[in-house]
Scaffold this active site. Sequence first.
Site, PDB file in Angstrom:
ATOM      1  N   THR A  31      14.412  -4.739 -29.902  1.00  0.00           N
ATOM      2  CA  THR A  31      15.595  -4.324 -29.136  1.00  0.00           C
ATOM      3  C   THR A  31      16.611  -5.460 -29.135  1.00  0.00           C
ATOM      4  O   THR A  31      16.221  -6.629 -29.135  1.00  0.00           O
ATOM      5  CB  THR A  31      15.172  -4.009 -27.687  1.00  0.00           C
ATOM      6  OG1 THR A  31      14.235  -2.937 -27.715  1.00  0.00           O
ATOM      7  CG2 THR A  31      16.363  -3.610 -26.818  1.00  0.00           C
ATOM      8  N   ALA A  79      15.025 -12.687 -30.623  1.00  0.00           N
ATOM      9  CA  ALA A  79      14.485 -13.556 -29.566  1.00  0.00           C
ATOM     10  C   ALA A  79      15.650 -14.194 -28.827  1.00  0.00           C
ATOM     11  O   ALA A  79      16.753 -14.322 -29.374  1.00  0.00           O
ATOM     12  CB  ALA A  79      13.593 -14.636 -30.174  1.00  0.00           C
ATOM     13  N   ASP A  80      15.379 -14.587 -27.600  1.00  0.00           N
ATOM     14  CA  ASP A  80      16.378 -15.356 -26.855  1.00  0.00           C
ATOM     15  C   ASP A  80      16.230 -16.843 -27.144  1.00  0.00           C
ATOM     16  O   ASP A  80      17.217 -17.579 -27.160  1.00  0.00           O
ATOM     17  CB  ASP A  80      16.237 -15.068 -25.353  1.00  0.00           C
ATOM     18  CG  ASP A  80      16.499 -13.603 -25.070  1.00  0.00           C
ATOM     19  OD1 ASP A  80      17.596 -13.120 -25.430  1.00  0.00           O
ATOM     20  OD2 ASP A  80      15.601 -12.918 -24.542  1.00  0.00           O
ATOM     21  N   GLY A 134      13.344 -10.822 -23.743  1.00  0.00           N
ATOM     22  CA  GLY A 134      13.577 -10.001 -22.563  1.00  0.00           C
ATOM     23  C   GLY A 134      14.997 -10.024 -22.057  1.00  0.00           C
ATOM     24  O   GLY A 134      15.314  -9.370 -21.060  1.00  0.00           O
ATOM     25  N   GLY A 135      15.871 -10.757 -22.771  1.00  0.00           N
ATOM     26  CA  GLY A 135      17.277 -10.743 -22.372  1.00  0.00           C
ATOM     27  C   GLY A 135      17.843  -9.329 -22.355  1.00  0.00           C
ATOM     28  O   GLY A 135      18.732  -9.001 -21.570  1.00  0.00           O
ATOM     29  N   GLU A 183       8.227  -4.449 -25.889  1.00  0.00           N
ATOM     30  CA  GLU A 183       8.247  -5.327 -27.072  1.00  0.00           C
ATOM     31  C   GLU A 183       6.889  -5.999 -27.250  1.00  0.00           C
ATOM     32  O   GLU A 183       6.360  -6.071 -28.362  1.00  0.00           O
ATOM     33  CB  GLU A 183       9.342  -6.381 -26.917  1.00  0.00           C
ATOM     34  CG  GLU A 183      10.748  -5.785 -27.028  1.00  0.00           C
ATOM     35  CD  GLU A 183      11.865  -6.762 -26.719  1.00  0.00           C
ATOM     36  OE1 GLU A 183      13.007  -6.451 -27.068  1.00  0.00           O
ATOM     37  OE2 GLU A 183      11.611  -7.827 -26.119  1.00  0.00           O
TER      38      GLU A 183
HETATM   39  C1  5RP Z   1      15.410  -7.800 -25.762  1.00  0.00           C
HETATM   40  C2  5RP Z   1      15.088  -9.055 -26.475  1.00  0.00           C
HETATM   41  C3  5RP Z   1      15.994  -9.460 -27.591  1.00  0.00           C
HETATM   42  O1  5RP Z   1      15.227  -9.629 -28.736  1.00  0.00           O
HETATM   43  C4  5RP Z   1      16.666 -10.753 -27.245  1.00  0.00           C
HETATM   44  O2  5RP Z   1      17.323 -10.580 -26.007  1.00  0.00           O
HETATM   45  C5  5RP Z   1      17.668 -11.152 -28.331  1.00  0.00           C
HETATM   46  O3  5RP Z   1      18.732 -10.272 -28.312  1.00  0.00           O
HETATM   47  P1  5RP Z   1      19.966 -10.389 -29.294  1.00  0.00           P
HETATM   48  O4  5RP Z   1      19.485 -10.009 -30.649  1.00  0.00           O
HETATM   49  O5  5RP Z   1      20.957  -9.408 -28.734  1.00  0.00           O
HETATM   50  O6  5RP Z   1      20.474 -11.800 -29.258  1.00  0.00           O
HETATM   51  O7  5RP Z   1      14.146  -9.736 -26.193  1.00  0.00           O
HETATM   52  O8  5RP Z   1      14.574  -7.585 -24.674  1.00  0.00           O
END
Ligand code: 5RP
Length: 235
Positions: free
Chosen positions: A33, A88-89, A100-101, A108
């Site tokens: 996501t 990933a964040d 989890g951002g 996940e």
């Molecule tokens: C979602 C997540 C995403 O992988 C994480 O937040 C990275 O998001 P982005 O690709 O928009 O930078 O863990 O729950």
Amino acid sequence: MSTNPLSQDALKAMVAEAALAFVPEGSYIGVGTGSTVNLFIDALAARGLSIKGAVSSSEASTQRMQALGLPVIDLGAVERMTVYIDGADEIDGHGCMIKGGGAALTREKIVAAQAKRFVCIADISKRVEVLGSFPLPVEVIPMAAPEIVRRFAIWGGKAELRMHQGQPKVTDNGQHLLDVHGLEIRDPLNFENQVSQWPGVVTVGVFAHQRAHVCLLGTPQGVQTLHYAGVAAMP
Ligand code: 5RP
């Protein structure tokens, strides 16, 4: 999307495209996501790669895949996916991550655990030495939140309830999220083990048990493919 080749969006698009090399024709895959994964979903549909099915980690990814005609299946319909692709964040030098951002950490982690290999797609801003600068998402049962906040405070963390339009953010699983600021997670496996046992914690956003096997890291010089020692892919 910006056309500046050095923009974060351009780096995300690069790694999203590179991830297609990890998707064999006719395979089952897991799909994460977030904005990087959205670009991966778009690239997968545009390439016309034929997959047997994709297990989704969120309502948002399900909707995006279905709108593009990709076959979304339930997790129960497949025992093992060939690969799980997600962003990933933060990601450290061992493939451990904060995730989890985008509020989808629980599904996940569940979907990642059923894949033979986790391929993380991330732009260089996500690469860190020590996890914790990004506020750590923790999905919690609402009644347990105050005690979990107190427990993090003992560790020097400031946990805040995630809000959305003036109300607590409700996850796809009907629960709440805490974002914990001020942590330095130097032993991610031990941290994940401990927090996972606190009553009322649904999922902690440290992915050490489900760390990445490979990270496709988007840099201004191109995509770096990082393999992590000691993370054996499932047969
Ligand atoms: C979602 C997540 C995403 O992988 C994480 O937040 C990275 O998001 P982005 O690709 O928009 O930078 O863990 O729950």
